[in-house]
Write a protein that holds these residues in place. Structure first.
Motif, mmCIF file in Angstrom:
data_model
loop_
_atom_site.group_PDB
_atom_site.id
_atom_site.type_symbol
_atom_site.label_atom_id
_atom_site.label_comp_id
_atom_site.label_asym_id
_atom_site.label_seq_id
_atom_site.Cartn_x
_atom_site.Cartn_y
_atom_site.Cartn_z
ATOM 1 N N PHE A 559 43.504 37.494 41.983
ATOM 2 C CA PHE A 559 44.388 36.584 42.703
ATOM 3 C C PHE A 559 45.801 36.799 42.150
ATOM 4 O O PHE A 559 46.139 36.248 41.096
ATOM 5 N N PRO A 560 46.610 37.636 42.820
ATOM 6 C CA PRO A 560 47.924 38.010 42.274
ATOM 7 C C PRO A 560 48.756 36.810 41.864
ATOM 8 O O PRO A 560 48.900 35.844 42.614
ATOM 9 N N GLY A 561 49.272 36.886 40.641
ATOM 10 C CA GLY A 561 50.113 35.814 40.126
ATOM 11 C C GLY A 561 49.352 34.620 39.601
ATOM 12 O O GLY A 561 49.961 33.680 39.070
ATOM 13 N N LYS A 562 48.032 34.635 39.725
ATOM 14 C CA LYS A 562 47.223 33.483 39.294
ATOM 15 C C LYS A 562 46.202 33.880 38.234
ATOM 16 O O LYS A 562 46.166 33.313 37.146
ATOM 17 N N GLY A 563 45.354 34.850 38.546
ATOM 18 C CA GLY A 563 44.286 35.237 37.632
ATOM 19 C C GLY A 563 43.230 36.024 38.356
ATOM 20 O O GLY A 563 43.522 36.761 39.298
ATOM 21 N N GLY A 564 41.959 35.846 37.927
ATOM 22 C CA GLY A 564 40.892 36.587 38.556
ATOM 23 C C GLY A 564 39.549 35.904 38.382
ATOM 24 O O GLY A 564 39.370 35.023 37.532
ATOM 25 N N ARG A 565 38.594 36.312 39.226
ATOM 26 C CA ARG A 565 37.221 35.808 39.152
ATOM 27 C C ARG A 565 36.311 36.996 38.933
ATOM 28 O O ARG A 565 36.409 38.009 39.629
ATOM 29 N N ALA A 566 35.382 36.882 37.963
ATOM 30 C CA ALA A 566 34.469 37.973 37.649
ATOM 31 C C ALA A 566 33.035 37.463 37.629
ATOM 32 O O ALA A 566 32.771 36.287 37.331
#
Length: 811
Positions: A559-566
């Motif tokens: 999620f650009p500018g926010k983070g990520g989910r894995a």
């Protein structure tokens, strides 16, 4: 005329995307261009071919873009047209070798040197022994002789043409003092006529060929104008030899042909000096790359030519050696000096995982490097190509000059004709005997004074010089807006991470709540392993430094500018800024700790698993040491500085306060930065400075986009200006170059039009002797040339000394 088999084998063009599906577009590199009228000649010649829709030619880039209907036009026939006109073709996919450019420069210099010698002899033969000529011409001859002797003394091993030039110069001086004693007066017209014929039809034959080919296609350009003046002088002299009229200036007519041709060769040489010398400082970077590399093959280390190295090879670099390839360090630790590549004066520490640039100098350690780029994809080759492309810059003023030059040559030819007719017809109508000599002199003087090279080279020379000056300082000006637009910018928007800060954040604190610190860092590293963000890289690096092996990730979504989910095993992990995590996970218990870490100037990354918080990671990135001085200099120059970042408000405010920036926009997502730039543009022109990757939309939206270099990761497609040295103070330098280059361009164009605007009407009066008209135009071109090289005269003297030196092709 068909292309020869050997020529067909050469890659004379590259294919480019066309504007329509039923059209094709090719790019060709052209040699022999030296003023803007050359571009007009090519555009007209190709534009009249059947099936050709559009033609765009860049003088400084020396390239042509041709869009055509492939069903009606053959690219080989189109390019053969350029050969017929007299231009040469080179492979557009490769940089033209330094040696080839140097060889052309030497050839043109020798032509000019011989022509100058011919002119000295011609002037000596026609000089009057009394009056103004007796004082001015001997002085000119003495100065010429001093220059030629100096050239011989400084450039030993001079080619025979230059040696002959010195001999002719000495002869000119001797003729001035002993012409009558030698009894040459009766033979003077024949001697000067011989010089004119040898020069026009021999040494400068290429100009005659190009004029003939242009006339065949109904094109009026500078070559046609030159030959019109030269042939007018030859015809005037020939008439004198045939009719023997008393007092008729037979020899001066021939001398005009000699000096007009000399002047053209002079302008060709001057423009070639600037075009070659301004980019060769960077093109010499290619010489930094070693010819061989120590490659590990089949369990042993062998020396291979660079051409034999492929991506993925392992290369050993010993202490003190130049790094032969671009690559990633997989073994060893050393400091690497990249000063000659990026301009960064301080050696940079390189260890496992760091990138290195071919051509940089290794320090005291030994490195094992995995090759990541070779050949044309290497950093040095890419930068050299960018410098070549920078020569294609065409600000709006140059487009205006091009439009004027389209009608310039016909206007001068018409003015010359009217001057001749006027001086014959008006006296005849008034019952006065026409002054034929004045009429012919008026027409000749207009042709000479109106020669368009001063106008044609005025803008391109300043642009080429500016691009070369910027490249020497580790700044690539990639577009016309970089020159014309950056000087007009009144707002500059600066990204924080990687721009105002070092871009190398480090993990400084771990706050674990739902797992151990080891587990927290391992889970975070696993989730961030697929991300290219500097914060993600810092987390992964910290995990490996602590000997933590991250678990396997089966799925990842950014999620650009926010983070990520894995997806790790059967669990879902969220990693990112606290605002993003709090959208799905309750972080109320960590709010005070988040606030405290952010207040200390840290960037906080929250980690959660299956909607339960695991803890916090605090990272810190130091401000660049030159950032405070650079931002202060920008404000002093009248620019409004703005900080824009996706980081938290507290950290952004801390960095802004340290740098004296009052306007801050924090928590801005990458997609929102472009919208913010649009808002700023309501208040004036905006420059955006970023890392060239995450900030690409904002860089493209801004009036001038500036990408900080950062070595091999330079995003050379997203900005107007690339700062290779990765130093913020280059922003100030780039603006100074923008101001200086555009000011030079205005000065050059103004000088050119001033000379021609005053000189042509004055010449039409018949009061200007053609020889003095030629001298005036030589002064105009020389003035423009020296103005373009102001501050670096060594380029000129190096070119002079190169005339006598052989140029060898590198193996």
């Amino acid at each position: 005329m068909a292309l020869s088999a050997s020529t067909e084998a050469l890659p004379l063009w590259t294919e480019e995307p066309a504007s329509r599906p039923d059209r094709a577009r090719i790019r060709a590199r052209i040699g022999g261009l030296h003023c803007s009228l050359c571009t007009s000649t090519i555009e007209k010649a190709l534009g009249r071919k059947v099936g050709v829709d559009k033609v765009a030619v860049s003088l400084t880039h020396e390239q042509a873009l041709v869009e055509y209907d492939p069903a009606r036009a053959d690219p080989r026939e189109l390019l053969q047209t350029l050969r017929d006109i007299g231009y040469t073709l080179h492979d557009p996919r490769k940089l033209r070798p330094f040696e080839d450019e140097e060889r052309d420069l030497v050839r043109e210099g020798r032509r000019f040197l011989v022509a100058v010698s011919f002119s000295l002899v011609a002037i000596a033969l026609i000089a009057t022994p009394t009056g103004l000529w007796s004082t001015m011409l001997p002085l000119a001859a003495v100065l010429g002789l001093i220059g030629l002797v100096f050239l011989v003394l400084r450039a030993l091993g001079l080619w025979i043409a230059a040696t002959g030039g010195v001999g002719l110069g000495v002869l000119a001086g001797a003729l001035l003092v002993s012409r009558e004693t030698l009894g040459l007066a009766p033979a003077t017209p024949w001697l000067v006529g011989a010089l004119a014929i040898v020069l026009v039809f021999g040494i400068a034959r290429h100009i005659l060929v190009m004029a003939y080919q242009a006339l065949r296609r109904g094109i009026l350009n500078q070559h046609v104008l030159l030959e019109a003046g030269a042939f007018a002088g030859l015809m005037g002299g020939l008439i004198g030899l045939i009719f023997h009229w008393p007092g008729y200036p037979t020899a001066p007519f021939f001398a005009v042909a000699v000096m007009v041709t000399t002047y053209h060769l002079f302008s060709e040489w001057l423009s070639l000096i600037v075009k070659t010398r301004s980019s060769q400082a960077v093109k010499r970077l290619l010489d930094l790359q070693p010819d061989v590399a120590r490659v590990q093959r089949d369990g042993r280390e062998v020396e291979l030519p660079i051409a034999g190295v492929v991506v993925g090879d392992l290369v050993r670099v010993r202490p003190g050696e130049r790094v032969p390839v671009d690559g990633e360090v997989i073994g060893g630790h050393s400091s690497v000096d990249q000063a000659l590549v990026t301009g960064e004066p301080v050696p940079i520490e390189r260890a496992v995982g760091d990138g290195v640039i071919g051509g940089s100098i290794n320090g005291m350690g030994t490195l094992l490097v995995r090759v990541t780029a070779v050949g044309e994809e290497s950093f040095l080759q890419r930068i050299a190509r960018e410098v070549e492309d920078a020569r294609a810059l065409k600000p709006g003023l140059l487009h205006l000059v091009d439009r004027i030059l389209v009608v310039y040559t016909p206007a001068v030819l018409l003015t010359a004709l009217l001057a001749v007719v006027g001086w014959i017809a008006i006296p005849w109508m008034l019952g006065v005997t026409p002054d034929l000599q004045r009429a012919v002199f008026a027409g000749l003087s207009v042709l000479v004074m109106g020669y368009p090279c001063a106008v044609g080279i005025s803008a391109p020379l300043s642009i080429v010089r500016g691009a070369g000056e910027a490249a020497e300082r580790g700044i690539l000006m990639r577009t016309g807006e970089a020159f014309q637009g950056y000087r007009l910018v009144n707002q500059i928007v600066l990204d924080k991470t990687g721009t105002l800060t070092e871009g190398r954040p480090q993990l400084v604190a771990i706050e674990a709540v739902g797992a151990s610190e080891t587990e927290l860092l391992g889970v975070a590293a696993a989730a961030e392993a697929a991300s290219e963000h500097p914060l993600a890289d810092a987390i992964v690096t910290a995990a490996f430094e602590q000997g933590i092996t991250p678990p396997d990730v089966s799925d990842f979504e950014a999620f650009p500018g926010k983070g990520g989910r894995a997806r790790i095993g059967a669990t879902t992990v969220l990693v990112g800024n606290p605002r993003f995590i709090s959208e799905n996970v309750e972080l109320a218990n960590l709010a005070d700790r988040i606030a405290g870490l952010e207040a200390s100037g840290h960037t906080v990354v929250a980690v959660a698993r299956d909607e339960q918080p695991l803890g916090l990671l605090a990272l810190s990135d130091s401000v660049r040491p030159e950032a405070a001085g650079a931002t202060a200099a920008l404000r002093q120059a009248g620019l409004k500085t703005v900080l824009v970042t996706g980081d938290n408000e507290r950290n952004a405010r801390r960095v802004a306060a340290e740098l004296g920036i009052t306007e801050v926009h924090a928590g801005v997502l990458p997609g929102q930065k472009a919208d913010l730039i649009r808002q700023f543009q309501h208040g004036g022109r905006v420059a955006m400075v970023g890392d060239g990757i995450n900030d690409a939309p904002a860089l493209m939206q801004a009036d001038v986009g500036i990408a900080m270099g950062g070595g091999t990761d330079t995003a050379i497609d997203s900005a107007d200006i690339i700062v290779l040295s990765n130093r913020l103070d280059a922003l100030v330098t780039a603006r100074e170059i923008s101001h200086r280059s555009y000011r030079r361009m205005l000065q050059n164009v103004s000088l050119a039009f001033l000379f021609n605007g005053i000189g042509v009407p004055l010449a039409a009066t018949g009061l200007v002797y053609p020889v003095w008209a030629m001298a005036a135009m030589a002064v105009s071109v020389t003035t423009i040339f020296f103005n373009s090289l102001w501050g670096q005269p060594s380029l000129f003297f190096q070119a002079i000394l190169s005339v006598g030196k052989p140029v060898e092709r590198r193996p």
